[in-house]
Design an enzyme around this catalytic site. Sequence first.
Site, PDB file in Angstrom:
ATOM      1  N   GLY A 233      36.142   6.877  -8.458  1.00 45.09           N
ATOM      2  CA  GLY A 233      36.267   7.258  -9.856  1.00 45.09           C
ATOM      3  C   GLY A 233      37.313   6.391 -10.540  1.00 45.09           C
ATOM      4  O   GLY A 233      38.220   5.877  -9.884  1.00 45.09           O
TER       5      GLY A 233
ATOM      6  N   GLN B 182      43.089   3.147 -16.745  1.00 43.78           N
ATOM      7  CA  GLN B 182      43.535   2.455 -15.527  1.00 43.78           C
ATOM      8  C   GLN B 182      43.279   0.949 -15.583  1.00 43.78           C
ATOM      9  O   GLN B 182      43.847   0.196 -14.795  1.00 43.78           O
ATOM     10  CB  GLN B 182      42.858   3.050 -14.289  1.00 43.78           C
ATOM     11  CG  GLN B 182      43.290   4.483 -13.992  1.00 43.78           C
ATOM     12  CD  GLN B 182      42.579   5.035 -12.763  1.00 43.78           C
ATOM     13  OE1 GLN B 182      41.518   5.615 -12.870  1.00 43.78           O
ATOM     14  NE2 GLN B 182      43.158   4.833 -11.598  1.00 43.78           N
TER      15      GLN B 182
ATOM     16  N   CYS C  35      44.340   7.697  -5.418  1.00 48.27           N
ATOM     17  CA  CYS C  35      44.080   7.134  -6.743  1.00 48.27           C
ATOM     18  C   CYS C  35      44.233   5.623  -6.679  1.00 48.27           C
ATOM     19  O   CYS C  35      45.173   5.129  -6.050  1.00 48.27           O
ATOM     20  CB  CYS C  35      45.087   7.721  -7.742  1.00 48.27           C
ATOM     21  SG  CYS C  35      44.896   7.109  -9.419  1.00 48.27           S
ATOM     22  N   LEU C  36      43.332   4.903  -7.324  1.00 49.82           N
ATOM     23  CA  LEU C  36      43.407   3.442  -7.298  1.00 49.82           C
ATOM     24  C   LEU C  36      44.695   2.935  -7.957  1.00 49.82           C
ATOM     25  O   LEU C  36      45.133   1.828  -7.658  1.00 49.82           O
ATOM     26  CB  LEU C  36      42.189   2.826  -7.997  1.00 49.82           C
ATOM     27  CG  LEU C  36      40.842   3.056  -7.291  1.00 49.82           C
ATOM     28  CD1 LEU C  36      39.710   2.468  -8.119  1.00 49.82           C
ATOM     29  CD2 LEU C  36      40.854   2.457  -5.892  1.00 49.82           C
TER      30      LEU C  36
ATOM     31  N   HIS D 204      40.749  15.226 -11.807  1.00 48.63           N
ATOM     32  CA  HIS D 204      41.674  14.114 -11.533  1.00 48.63           C
ATOM     33  C   HIS D 204      41.522  13.028 -12.612  1.00 48.63           C
ATOM     34  O   HIS D 204      42.515  12.562 -13.177  1.00 48.63           O
ATOM     35  CB  HIS D 204      41.380  13.549 -10.131  1.00 48.63           C
ATOM     36  CG  HIS D 204      42.134  12.308  -9.771  1.00 48.63           C
ATOM     37  ND1 HIS D 204      42.998  12.239  -8.698  1.00 48.63           N
ATOM     38  CD2 HIS D 204      42.163  11.064 -10.335  1.00 48.63           C
ATOM     39  CE1 HIS D 204      43.517  11.017  -8.633  1.00 48.63           C
ATOM     40  NE2 HIS D 204      43.021  10.286  -9.616  1.00 48.63           N
ATOM     41  N   GLU D 205      40.270  12.649 -12.898  1.00 48.77           N
ATOM     42  CA  GLU D 205      40.042  11.585 -13.883  1.00 48.77           C
ATOM     43  C   GLU D 205      40.407  12.054 -15.292  1.00 48.77           C
ATOM     44  O   GLU D 205      40.947  11.288 -16.091  1.00 48.77           O
ATOM     45  CB  GLU D 205      38.583  11.109 -13.850  1.00 48.77           C
ATOM     46  CG  GLU D 205      38.117  10.531 -12.517  1.00 48.77           C
ATOM     47  CD  GLU D 205      39.007   9.422 -11.985  1.00 48.77           C
ATOM     48  OE1 GLU D 205      39.659   8.730 -12.782  1.00 48.77           O
ATOM     49  OE2 GLU D 205      39.058   9.258 -10.753  1.00 48.77           O
TER      50      GLU D 205
ATOM     51  N   HIS E  40      43.934  11.626 -16.090  1.00 47.20           N
ATOM     52  CA  HIS E  40      44.299  10.257 -16.501  1.00 47.20           C
ATOM     53  C   HIS E  40      44.235  10.108 -18.022  1.00 47.20           C
ATOM     54  O   HIS E  40      45.022   9.373 -18.616  1.00 47.20           O
ATOM     55  CB  HIS E  40      43.342   9.233 -15.876  1.00 47.20           C
ATOM     56  CG  HIS E  40      43.683   8.829 -14.474  1.00 47.20           C
ATOM     57  ND1 HIS E  40      44.871   8.207 -14.142  1.00 47.20           N
ATOM     58  CD2 HIS E  40      43.000   8.942 -13.313  1.00 47.20           C
ATOM     59  CE1 HIS E  40      44.880   7.962 -12.840  1.00 47.20           C
ATOM     60  NE2 HIS E  40      43.764   8.401 -12.306  1.00 47.20           N
TER      61      HIS E  40
HETATM   62 NI    NI Z   1      43.204   8.300 -10.308  1.00 52.72          NI
END
Ligand code: NI
Length: 170
Positions: A46, A51, A94-95, A136-137, A140
């Site tokens: 995701g 990001q 998380c990336l 989670h997304e 962000h």
């Molecule tokens: Ni993330």
Amino acid sequence: MAVRPILIAPDPRLKAVSATVQKVDAEIRKLAEDMADSMYAADGIGLAAVQIGVPKRVIVMDLDQKDDKKNWRAFINPKILWASEEMAIFEEGCLSVPEIWDDVERPARIKAEYLDLNGKRVEIEADGMLATCLQHEMDHLEGVLFIDHFSRLKRSMAIKKLTKAKKLAS
Ligand code: NI
């Protein structure tokens, strides 16, 4: 299509509150494609637009990559309509937060609405991994990282680790 670099915490741009998308047009579709490319290139499931440094309310996700097929979905202007009182704990990563994985507790089930890439309003009910990933997304989009759900001590340890890794890399 293009792979764009993913911002790594601590980076103040990750704290931006993303803006509502006014119109799902070619520019937004291109953004979502770039996000999907960037997500796959980084082996993620995701990604939120912020990001890659674009603070717009766009998320892409692909929770089923076992067969190498790319079935990503875009969620534009997502909104939670209902969340269960029942909570669930999943280990998250998380990336933008490399090398850190830990448990986060969130509502187990949610109802949400969003626009798809055609600008059509969609309503979904989600549980399990999809419910967790969506939340989670969506965090962000408010400038919130999963480590922000940690206790204060655990969070400051995580940030120390990230800062150190960043210094080594630069
Ligand atoms: Ni993330």
